[in-house]
Design a protein around this motif. Structure first.
Motif, PDB file in Angstrom:
ATOM      1  N   TYR A 100      35.393  40.044  25.755  1.00  5.10           N
ATOM      2  CA  TYR A 100      34.688  41.330  25.744  1.00  5.10           C
ATOM      3  C   TYR A 100      34.902  41.970  24.392  1.00  5.10           C
ATOM      4  O   TYR A 100      35.915  41.790  23.757  1.00  5.10           O
ATOM      5  N   LYS A 103      30.449  47.209  22.129  1.00  2.00           N
ATOM      6  CA  LYS A 103      29.108  47.091  22.703  1.00  2.00           C
ATOM      7  C   LYS A 103      28.021  47.512  21.722  1.00  2.00           C
ATOM      8  O   LYS A 103      28.202  48.421  20.924  1.00  2.00           O
ATOM      9  N   TYR A 104      26.895  46.837  21.840  1.00  6.79           N
ATOM     10  CA  TYR A 104      25.674  47.275  21.175  1.00  6.79           C
ATOM     11  C   TYR A 104      24.893  48.111  22.190  1.00  6.79           C
ATOM     12  O   TYR A 104      25.023  47.914  23.403  1.00  6.79           O
ATOM     13  N   ASP A 106      21.827  48.116  23.041  1.00  8.14           N
ATOM     14  CA  ASP A 106      20.667  47.518  23.708  1.00  8.14           C
ATOM     15  C   ASP A 106      20.998  46.956  25.090  1.00  8.14           C
ATOM     16  O   ASP A 106      20.142  46.898  25.959  1.00  8.14           O
ATOM     17  N   ALA A 107      22.253  46.544  25.317  1.00  9.29           N
ATOM     18  CA  ALA A 107      22.636  46.004  26.618  1.00  9.29           C
ATOM     19  C   ALA A 107      24.158  46.002  26.742  1.00  9.29           C
ATOM     20  O   ALA A 107      24.855  45.721  25.768  1.00  9.29           O
ATOM     21  N   LYS A 109      26.182  43.963  28.142  1.00  9.34           N
ATOM     22  CA  LYS A 109      26.822  42.663  27.920  1.00  9.34           C
ATOM     23  C   LYS A 109      26.661  42.131  26.497  1.00  9.34           C
ATOM     24  O   LYS A 109      27.199  41.091  26.174  1.00  9.34           O
ATOM     25  N   HIS A 110      25.951  42.832  25.645  1.00  9.10           N
ATOM     26  CA  HIS A 110      25.781  42.412  24.244  1.00  9.10           C
ATOM     27  C   HIS A 110      26.939  42.988  23.424  1.00  9.10           C
ATOM     28  O   HIS A 110      27.016  44.193  23.206  1.00  9.10           O
ATOM     29  N   THR A 111      27.854  42.107  22.994  1.00  7.05           N
ATOM     30  CA  THR A 111      29.058  42.556  22.291  1.00  7.05           C
ATOM     31  C   THR A 111      29.185  41.881  20.934  1.00  7.05           C
ATOM     32  O   THR A 111      28.541  40.867  20.665  1.00  7.05           O
ATOM     33  N   HIS A 112      30.059  42.435  20.121  1.00 12.13           N
ATOM     34  CA  HIS A 112      30.255  41.886  18.777  1.00 12.13           C
ATOM     35  C   HIS A 112      30.876  40.484  18.822  1.00 12.13           C
ATOM     36  O   HIS A 112      30.647  39.688  17.935  1.00 12.13           O
ATOM     37  N   GLN A 114      30.107  38.123  20.892  1.00 10.75           N
ATOM     38  CA  GLN A 114      29.042  37.144  21.157  1.00 10.75           C
ATOM     39  C   GLN A 114      28.368  36.687  19.870  1.00 10.75           C
ATOM     40  O   GLN A 114      27.788  35.614  19.827  1.00 10.75           O
ATOM     41  N   ASN A 115      28.422  37.509  18.851  1.00 11.11           N
ATOM     42  CA  ASN A 115      27.749  37.162  17.596  1.00 11.11           C
ATOM     43  C   ASN A 115      28.590  36.277  16.689  1.00 11.11           C
ATOM     44  O   ASN A 115      28.160  35.940  15.603  1.00 11.11           O
TER      45      ASN A 115
END
Length: 116
Positions: A100, A103-104, A106-107, A109-112, A114-115
């Motif tokens: 985890y 957070k971004y 936009d969503a 579950k979109h986290t730093h 993940q990138n």
């Protein structure tokens, strides 16, 4: 090994360090586990909207505030603040070790992480 895995291992090690320091300094271990998930209260910002939710969540999940509390506790000899900062930092390290992250808007579950 990927960069993401390396960072997750580092955060896992930092979680263990924060827990060890907390115990070594003689703080009550029961409080550590009672309050470990308290920073997740910042998720309530998502009840309003994703932008405010992400900002509030990120405020509670960045190391700036626990580090500031650590400095304040050291300069004021306030052990309570040190205990709080160790629990707070441990929570952040635990979250990041589990994948985890910040957070971004936009969503949820979109986290730093993940990138990476």
């Amino acid at each position: 090994m990927t960069n993401k895995t390396i960072l997750q291992l580092e955060d896992g090690a930092l979680f263990l360090l924060a827990l060890t320091l907390y115990i070594k300094l003689g703080f009550p271990i029961l409080y550590f586990f009672l309050f470990l998930l308290l920073p997740d209260i910042t998720i309530l910002g998502y009840r309003h909207d994703p932008i405010i939710g992400a900002k509030l969540y990120n405020l509670g999940h960045t190391l700036v505030l626990p580090v500031a509390l650590t400095f304040i506790s050291l300069f004021t000899s306030t052990s309570f603040l040190l205990a709080v900062s160790l629990i707070w930092a441990a929570h952040i390290f635990m979250d990041r070790a589990m994948g985890y992250g910040l957070k971004y808007s936009d969503a949820f579950k979109h986290t730093h992480i993940q990138n990476l």
